[in-house]
Design an enzyme around this catalytic site. Sequence first.
Site, PDB file in Angstrom:
ATOM      1  N   CYS A  75       0.729  -1.150  -0.060  1.00 60.43           N
ATOM      2  CA  CYS A  75       0.065   0.019  -0.074  1.00 60.43           C
ATOM      3  C   CYS A  75       0.759   1.307   0.033  1.00 60.43           C
ATOM      4  O   CYS A  75       0.310   2.237  -0.444  1.00 60.43           O
ATOM      5  CB  CYS A  75      -1.072   0.177   1.142  1.00 60.43           C
ATOM      6  SG  CYS A  75      -1.992  -1.413   1.168  1.00 60.43           S
ATOM      7  N   CYS A 100     -13.187   0.522   8.548  1.00 63.70           N
ATOM      8  CA  CYS A 100     -12.289  -0.105   7.425  1.00 63.70           C
ATOM      9  C   CYS A 100     -12.122   0.851   6.254  1.00 63.70           C
ATOM     10  O   CYS A 100     -13.171   1.480   5.928  1.00 63.70           O
ATOM     11  CB  CYS A 100     -12.526  -1.412   6.867  1.00 63.70           C
ATOM     12  SG  CYS A 100     -12.805  -2.665   8.147  1.00 63.70           S
ATOM     13  N   SER A 101     -10.952   0.950   5.599  1.00 65.07           N
ATOM     14  CA  SER A 101     -10.908   1.646   4.215  1.00 65.07           C
ATOM     15  C   SER A 101     -11.618   0.534   3.179  1.00 65.07           C
ATOM     16  O   SER A 101     -11.587  -0.476   3.691  1.00 65.07           O
ATOM     17  CB  SER A 101      -9.406   1.814   3.953  1.00 65.07           C
ATOM     18  OG  SER A 101      -8.730   0.818   3.858  1.00 65.07           O
ATOM     19  N   ILE A 122     -12.461  -1.343  -0.588  1.00 63.83           N
ATOM     20  CA  ILE A 122     -11.693  -1.822  -1.937  1.00 63.83           C
ATOM     21  C   ILE A 122     -11.965  -0.928  -3.048  1.00 63.83           C
ATOM     22  O   ILE A 122     -13.392  -0.739  -3.156  1.00 63.83           O
ATOM     23  CB  ILE A 122     -12.381  -3.156  -2.262  1.00 63.83           C
ATOM     24  CG1 ILE A 122     -12.296  -4.261  -0.937  1.00 63.83           C
ATOM     25  CG2 ILE A 122     -11.881  -3.576  -3.559  1.00 63.83           C
ATOM     26  CD1 ILE A 122     -10.849  -4.648  -0.860  1.00 63.83           C
ATOM     27  N   LYS A 172     -10.094   6.138   4.291  1.00 63.22           N
ATOM     28  CA  LYS A 172     -11.485   5.698   4.916  1.00 63.22           C
ATOM     29  C   LYS A 172     -12.542   6.108   3.872  1.00 63.22           C
ATOM     30  O   LYS A 172     -13.580   5.587   3.552  1.00 63.22           O
ATOM     31  CB  LYS A 172     -11.626   6.104   6.218  1.00 63.22           C
ATOM     32  CG  LYS A 172     -12.825   5.991   6.767  1.00 63.22           C
ATOM     33  CD  LYS A 172     -13.329   4.357   6.977  1.00 63.22           C
ATOM     34  CE  LYS A 172     -14.740   4.023   6.927  1.00 63.22           C
ATOM     35  NZ  LYS A 172     -15.488   3.698   5.763  1.00 63.22           N
ATOM     36  N   HIS A 174      -9.153   3.643  -1.073  1.00 62.27           N
ATOM     37  CA  HIS A 174      -8.011   3.154  -1.167  1.00 62.27           C
ATOM     38  C   HIS A 174      -7.553   2.158  -2.110  1.00 62.27           C
ATOM     39  O   HIS A 174      -7.311   0.898  -2.094  1.00 62.27           O
ATOM     40  CB  HIS A 174      -7.733   2.477   0.310  1.00 62.27           C
ATOM     41  CG  HIS A 174      -6.405   2.178   0.668  1.00 62.27           C
ATOM     42  ND1 HIS A 174      -5.278   2.444   0.129  1.00 62.27           N
ATOM     43  CD2 HIS A 174      -5.993   0.846   1.468  1.00 62.27           C
ATOM     44  CE1 HIS A 174      -4.213   2.006   0.690  1.00 62.27           C
ATOM     45  NE2 HIS A 174      -4.310   1.099   1.300  1.00 62.27           N
TER      46      HIS A 174
END
Length: 380
Positions: free
Chosen positions: A83, A206-207, A209, A322, A326
């Site tokens: 990442c 969570c970030s 997909i 977030k 991402h």
Amino acid sequence: MDVFVAGGYTTKFGELWNIDFRQLGVEAAIGAVKDASLELEDIDAIYVGNMGASRFAGQDHIGALFASELGLDCPAFHIEGACASGGLAFRSALLDLLSGSSKNVLVLGVEKMTDVGISTATTALAGASDEEWEAFYGVTFPSLYAMIAREHMRLYGTTREQLASVAVKNHSNGSKNPNAQYRNKLTIEQVLHSSMVSDPLTLMDCSPISDGASAVVISSSTKSNVKVIGSGHAQDSLALHDRDDITTIKATRKASEIAFKQSGINHKDIDLIEVHDCFTIAEICAIEDLGFVEKGMGGSYSENGNTQLDGELPVNSSGGLKAAGHPVGATGIKQIVEIYHQMKGNAGERQVKNVRYGLTHNVGGSGATSVVHIFENIRR
Ligand code: COA
């Protein structure tokens, strides 16, 4: 030698069904070159940050792909650091400029993650952990960061509400960013009561997909008001269990120290930061490990509003990973484009006033790779 961010561009982030991997990258690349008022022929080298095109899009040889699509025969490199691929690509491009080999370098971050199912995407992402000791046993990134969150709660009394405050703030910032994947505002209650992903992290911790691309042109010959004044990169153990303290990312501490030393400024000078909030706990650890907040105090610092747009230290004006999304290889460059827009005064509703110094922080995996950059607005 002075190095400037001469141009920047970010595509919309999200689940983008109507555009493929190469189109995304080309849109961002051409956008950045145009924004720098340059022609493609002015580009001396291309650095592409991408983590998983071979798994997500069946494509390797990424440097060559984008050189070819842009009609260029200059050197082109694919940089991979999970990442942190975008941040690492930027740093590699910077070193290229500083070596004197190039004058104008295009740095592109691109990822197309939604053309595969969630299980393939999760497995591909888990490839950034330790395959033999983590992924093989079913560990995923939400679960690795859940362990970090649990330990932070145990050691420092960090609460679920404090974690949630990070998501609430980032969704509020994302609501002001037209390119963000999620523009809906959230409440603490909504974060706490969304589906549990890996205890204590819910869906809203969570970030997502994402698909998306960001690009900058950095230059030693084309001036802008956005100057690069510090760059640091460091590594920590790949596996979480090899760390003395899983709540501290040593690579971030070291990268931050190197970047600050190079810049000649200190933490109090910084007006705005974009940090790697792949999960809400990650933003709390980031502001601590970067040295802005005492260890253990990140949760209360966030909950008390200090990291909001009008707070003492605005964090993730873009909406962060977030809310803005991402697309892993693009994130590190998107962070830099955000600082660039803030320094140009082009950040619209999310504009932070009087930005002189800004910092970006991009992490790979559970903290094995960390890259920090510091920028100065020389026109302010
Ligand atoms: N934040 C906010 N909303 C989200 C979201 C997120 N992170 N992820 C999904 N959603 C929304 C979707 O838009 C969808 O909304 P809709 O029903 O209105 O269309 C709904 O939640 C369900 O989405 P879905 O695609 O079914 O979610 P999922 O279960 O497949 O994936 C996660 C959810 C959390 C597992 C996935 O986003 C994930 O793995 N995130 C972490 C990514 C990661 O590890 N990155 C690397 C970090 S180091």
